[in-house]
Enzyme design. Structure first.
Site, PDB file in Angstrom:
ATOM      1  N   ASN A   1       5.151   6.103   3.164  1.00 55.06           N
ATOM      2  CA  ASN A   1       4.456   6.797   2.085  1.00 55.06           C
ATOM      3  C   ASN A   1       4.300   8.300   2.296  1.00 55.06           C
ATOM      4  O   ASN A   1       3.598   8.965   1.544  1.00 55.06           O
ATOM      5  CB  ASN A   1       3.074   6.158   1.889  1.00 55.06           C
ATOM      6  CG  ASN A   1       3.199   4.663   1.618  1.00 55.06           C
ATOM      7  OD1 ASN A   1       3.977   4.252   0.750  1.00 55.06           O
ATOM      8  ND2 ASN A   1       2.478   3.848   2.360  1.00 55.06           N
ATOM      9  N   THR A   2       4.923   8.821   3.333  1.00 55.66           N
ATOM     10  CA  THR A   2       4.944  10.271   3.546  1.00 55.66           C
ATOM     11  C   THR A   2       6.405  10.701   3.500  1.00 55.66           C
ATOM     12  O   THR A   2       7.190  10.295   4.367  1.00 55.66           O
ATOM     13  CB  THR A   2       4.295  10.637   4.909  1.00 55.66           C
ATOM     14  OG1 THR A   2       2.922  10.259   4.860  1.00 55.66           O
ATOM     15  CG2 THR A   2       4.406  12.119   5.206  1.00 55.66           C
TER      16      THR A   2
ATOM     17  N   PHE B   1      -1.389   8.393   4.175  1.00 57.46           N
ATOM     18  CA  PHE B   1      -2.167   9.073   5.228  1.00 57.46           C
ATOM     19  C   PHE B   1      -3.416   9.760   4.684  1.00 57.46           C
ATOM     20  O   PHE B   1      -3.605  10.972   4.866  1.00 57.46           O
ATOM     21  CB  PHE B   1      -1.306  10.112   5.970  1.00 57.46           C
ATOM     22  CG  PHE B   1      -0.289   9.546   6.913  1.00 57.46           C
ATOM     23  CD1 PHE B   1      -0.315   8.212   7.285  1.00 57.46           C
ATOM     24  CD2 PHE B   1       0.707  10.358   7.458  1.00 57.46           C
ATOM     25  CE1 PHE B   1       0.626   7.688   8.157  1.00 57.46           C
ATOM     26  CE2 PHE B   1       1.657   9.849   8.334  1.00 57.46           C
ATOM     27  CZ  PHE B   1       1.616   8.517   8.676  1.00 57.46           C
TER      28      PHE B   1
ATOM     29  N   LYS C   1       5.800   4.194  16.902  1.00 61.09           N
ATOM     30  CA  LYS C   1       5.737   3.067  15.952  1.00 61.09           C
ATOM     31  C   LYS C   1       6.890   3.183  14.973  1.00 61.09           C
ATOM     32  O   LYS C   1       7.059   4.224  14.320  1.00 61.09           O
ATOM     33  CB  LYS C   1       4.398   3.086  15.205  1.00 61.09           C
ATOM     34  CG  LYS C   1       4.240   1.914  14.237  1.00 61.09           C
ATOM     35  CD  LYS C   1       2.810   1.767  13.790  1.00 61.09           C
ATOM     36  CE  LYS C   1       2.635   0.644  12.790  1.00 61.09           C
ATOM     37  NZ  LYS C   1       1.257   0.451  12.391  1.00 61.09           N
TER      38      LYS C   1
ATOM     39  N   SER D   1       5.654   5.393   8.540  1.00 62.09           N
ATOM     40  CA  SER D   1       5.001   5.115   7.261  1.00 62.09           C
ATOM     41  C   SER D   1       5.974   5.451   6.128  1.00 62.09           C
ATOM     42  O   SER D   1       6.583   6.515   6.135  1.00 62.09           O
ATOM     43  CB  SER D   1       3.729   5.956   7.115  1.00 62.09           C
ATOM     44  OG  SER D   1       3.306   5.916   5.774  1.00 62.09           O
TER      45      SER D   1
ATOM     46  N   ASN E   1       5.915  -1.164  11.332  1.00 59.02           N
ATOM     47  CA  ASN E   1       5.094  -0.731  10.201  1.00 59.02           C
ATOM     48  C   ASN E   1       5.440  -1.613   8.989  1.00 59.02           C
ATOM     49  O   ASN E   1       6.127  -2.619   9.132  1.00 59.02           O
ATOM     50  CB  ASN E   1       5.378   0.747   9.924  1.00 59.02           C
ATOM     51  CG  ASN E   1       4.156   1.484   9.412  1.00 59.02           C
ATOM     52  OD1 ASN E   1       3.497   0.998   8.489  1.00 59.02           O
ATOM     53  ND2 ASN E   1       3.839   2.625   9.989  1.00 59.02           N
TER      54      ASN E   1
ATOM     55  N   ASN F   1       0.837  -1.211   0.000  1.00 60.87           N
ATOM     56  CA  ASN F   1       0.000   0.000   0.000  1.00 60.87           C
ATOM     57  C   ASN F   1       0.861   1.246   0.000  1.00 60.87           C
ATOM     58  O   ASN F   1       1.965   1.274   0.534  1.00 60.87           O
ATOM     59  CB  ASN F   1      -0.964  -0.019   1.201  1.00 60.87           C
ATOM     60  CG  ASN F   1      -0.429   0.766   2.384  1.00 60.87           C
ATOM     61  OD1 ASN F   1      -0.574   1.982   2.480  1.00 60.87           O
ATOM     62  ND2 ASN F   1       0.231   0.044   3.302  1.00 60.87           N
TER      63      ASN F   1
HETATM   64  C1  FMN Z   1      -3.706  -0.506   3.611  1.00 60.13           C
HETATM   65  C2  FMN Z   1      -2.868  -0.261   4.829  1.00 60.13           C
HETATM   66  C3  FMN Z   1      -2.914   0.985   5.447  1.00 60.13           C
HETATM   67  C4  FMN Z   1      -2.137   1.234   6.579  1.00 60.13           C
HETATM   68  N1  FMN Z   1      -2.206   2.461   7.186  1.00 60.13           N
HETATM   69  C5  FMN Z   1      -1.483   2.681   8.317  1.00 60.13           C
HETATM   70  C6  FMN Z   1      -1.567   3.929   8.982  1.00 60.13           C
HETATM   71  O1  FMN Z   1      -2.318   4.826   8.613  1.00 60.13           O
HETATM   72  N2  FMN Z   1      -0.794   4.110  10.089  1.00 60.13           N
HETATM   73  C7  FMN Z   1       0.040   3.136  10.578  1.00 60.13           C
HETATM   74  O2  FMN Z   1       0.700   3.348  11.587  1.00 60.13           O
HETATM   75  N3  FMN Z   1       0.118   1.942   9.954  1.00 60.13           N
HETATM   76  C8  FMN Z   1      -0.611   1.698   8.855  1.00 60.13           C
HETATM   77  N4  FMN Z   1      -0.527   0.479   8.231  1.00 60.13           N
HETATM   78  C9  FMN Z   1       0.423  -0.529   8.740  1.00 60.13           C
HETATM   79  C10 FMN Z   1      -0.226  -1.534   9.695  1.00 60.13           C
HETATM   80  O3  FMN Z   1      -0.716  -0.897  10.840  1.00 60.13           O
HETATM   81  C11 FMN Z   1       0.792  -2.603  10.125  1.00 60.13           C
HETATM   82  O4  FMN Z   1       1.816  -1.980  10.831  1.00 60.13           O
HETATM   83  C12 FMN Z   1       1.392  -3.351   8.945  1.00 60.13           C
HETATM   84  O5  FMN Z   1       0.444  -3.581   7.953  1.00 60.13           O
HETATM   85  C13 FMN Z   1       2.005  -4.675   9.363  1.00 60.13           C
HETATM   86  O6  FMN Z   1       1.041  -5.536   9.905  1.00 60.13           O
HETATM   87  P1  FMN Z   1       0.345  -6.721   9.046  1.00 60.13           P
HETATM   88  O7  FMN Z   1       1.430  -7.484   8.376  1.00 60.13           O
HETATM   89  O8  FMN Z   1      -0.423  -7.513  10.045  1.00 60.13           O
HETATM   90  O9  FMN Z   1      -0.537  -6.053   8.066  1.00 60.13           O
HETATM   91  C14 FMN Z   1      -1.289   0.207   7.097  1.00 60.13           C
HETATM   92  C15 FMN Z   1      -1.273  -1.038   6.473  1.00 60.13           C
HETATM   93  C16 FMN Z   1      -2.045  -1.290   5.358  1.00 60.13           C
HETATM   94  C17 FMN Z   1      -1.998  -2.645   4.713  1.00 60.13           C
END
Ligand code: FMN
Length: 470
Positions: free
Chosen positions: A289-290, A204, A329, A287, A358, A200
């Site tokens: 992406n920022t 934000f 985080k 993140s 993350n 992804n």
């Molecule tokens: C579509 C998407 C959007 C996410 N948006 C955020 C976010 O806004 N803030 C954040 O701290 N992590 C965000 N994450 C990261 C998740 O909170 C998590 O740290 C990461 O996906 C790893 O966990 P997982 O393997 O169980 O998905 C996002 C992940 C995905 C897939």
């Protein structure tokens, strides 16, 4: 008989909600079972009505109709005799039926639908108590289980009650930015289902802190009322078992606006507006992406940032509960030196916790061979498990187990959660596996985790934290 009414009520509520929100009309074309659940009298009435509408064409047709009605009534009667736990299990299992449908939709459309469904209560509610071995206390808060929903799923706090009701021990809303922003252009979420992964680059997308504060304010008030109602009826103080979001714990994850020049100011704004609703706060500096965000993980930048945010939080008026814990985080893509720096800052400034991790910008094997591997963005899900778990372990060792860690990245089973805890996590979060597996995954993970603990002879989560680092 006592066990019948909650089931019947649940069914009635789900169906009424579905009919009302889905704007379907209850006509003779709808299944008999819809009216069956309201009362048995109306059930038989509607059964007779429906039977009348079927033309008595042939003997075979009449037999078939009679058999169908008989089966439905017998099925309904059987359902009404099962206990609440069994019925609840059925509801969770039934959610698996919609997963293939969701998989056909664009990932972001599917996600929107899922959040809307949870916001409207069109999801099952966990009524079965968590295995007592999963209960634990962190930051003076009692968690009924250590499995949480990671940030990014409910970015704007639209569905807190519905999502917590699925049986998560806690959930994190956000990341929330001070000013509303669109995020990156779509498409920005890509599924790699054969690998259990997602890439992804949302960037934000957020409705902003005011919108989220308004929503949490409204829900918070309601939840407080619910809490006092349950205290009155059961005599147990539910508030002590959970947090500000009722029986579950609610974290608020703070981000910064893309165009903002002063990151600390953005996080401080988030603290001022949202910390009153949070059981814990997260500074998200990870993140991918920022632009520039991850640089805030550098030793000096992190120290300055955490100090300012802590000061903002501590200057506010807090009751006897005190201010919400403040967590950071971090990314999984950090060098040994970076990790040492973060650990040093976290220990020195007494940061309350770290979330590890993350998404990753790396493309570990076999993702590197995937058609979508070159899509820019953060990778999550199964291929992130090893990397995020080794960073977690490293951080547990560096901080000498003094700071509660939340293990996140690639968790899709109870065994994965168990490995995270053994690697140093006190709590565990997931996102991607939930996006693929849906509500049924949550009770499954909890049951598997309880089994892992019991099989190894442990009596509590705390006993296992960091077991693989000793
Ligand atoms: C579509 C998407 C959007 C996410 N948006 C955020 C976010 O806004 N803030 C954040 O701290 N992590 C965000 N994450 C990261 C998740 O909170 C998590 O740290 C990461 O996906 C790893 O966990 P997982 O393997 O169980 O998905 C996002 C992940 C995905 C897939």
């Amino acid at each position: 008989m006592a066990a019948q009414s909650p089931n019947v009520r649940t069914c009635g509520r789900l169906l009424r909600g579905f009919l009302y929100h889905g704007k379907l009309k209850s006509t003779s074309k709808l299944p008999l079972s819809f009216s069956y659940y309201s009362t048995s009298a109306s059930a038989s009435a509607s059964a007779t009505q429906a039977a009348k509408k079927i033309p008595p064409s042939s003997k075979k047709g009449r037999l078939l109709t009679g058999a169908t009605i008989g089966l439905i009534i017998a099925g309904g009667a059987y359902v009404s005799t099962v206990d609440e736990a069994t019925f609840c299990g059925w509801l969770f299992t039934a959610t698996k039926l919609v997963n293939p449908f969701f998989a056909l939709l664009d990932p972001e459309v599917a996600h929107r639908l899922a959040v809307s469904a949870a916001a409207r209560g069109w999801v099952p509610r966990e009524k079965r108590p968590d295995p007592s071995i999963l209960g634990l206390e962190v930051w003076g808060r009692k968690f009924s289980n250590p499995i949480g929903l990671a940030a990014g799923f409910d970015k704007n706090a639209e569905a807190v009650e519905g999502l917590l009701g699925l049986g998560f021990g806690f959930m994190e809303v956000g990341s929330v930015t001070p000013v509303p922003q669109e995020g990156n252009p779509k498409p920005r979420i890509f599924r790699l289902p054969e690998l259990g992964a997602i890439i992804n680059r949302c960037g934000f997308n957020s409705e902003g802190i005011q919108a989220v504060a308004k929503r949490l304010g409204a829900q918070h008030g309601k939840r407080k009322l619910d809490e006092s109602a349950s205290t009155n009826s059961t005599g147990i103080d539910e508030g002590k078992r959970g947090g500000k979001a009722g029986p579950g714990i609610l974290g608020v994850n703070l981000g910064k606006n893309k165009s903002s020049e002063d990151a600390a100011k953005d996080y401080v704004q988030g603290v001022h507006t949202l910390s009153q609703y949070a059981d814990y706060l997260v500074i998200n500096v990870s993140s991918p992406n920022t632009p520039g965000l991850r640089q805030l993980q550098g030793r000096k930048q992190l120290k300055d940032l955490v100090k300012k945010v802590q000061a903002a939080r501590d200057e506010m008026q807090w009751g006897e509960e005190g201010p919400p814990p403040l967590l950071v985080k971090i990314a999984p893509d950090l060098s040994k030196q970076d990790l040492e720096d973060i650990a040093a800052v976290a220990v020195a400034l007494q940061v309350d916790g770290l979330i590890i991790s993350n998404t990753t910008i790396s493309r570990p094997d076999p993702v590197d061979k995937h058609l979508l591997s070159q899509e820019p963005g953060g990778l999550s899900g199964k291929p992130l498990f090893n990397l995020s778990t080794s960073v977690l372990k490293e951080m547990y060792i560096l901080t000498k187990g003094k700071i509660p860690l939340i293990g996140c990245g690639g968790v899709s089973s109870g065994e994965d959660a168990y490995k995270k805890i053994r690697a140093g996590a006190t709590l565990v979060q997931l996102y991607t596996a939930f996006a693929y597996g849906g509500p049924a995954l949550i009770p499954q993970i909890k049951a598997e985790l309880a089994e892992c603990l019991e099989m190894d002879g442990y009596k509590s989560i705390h006993e296992v934290v960091g077991a693989d680092c000793r």
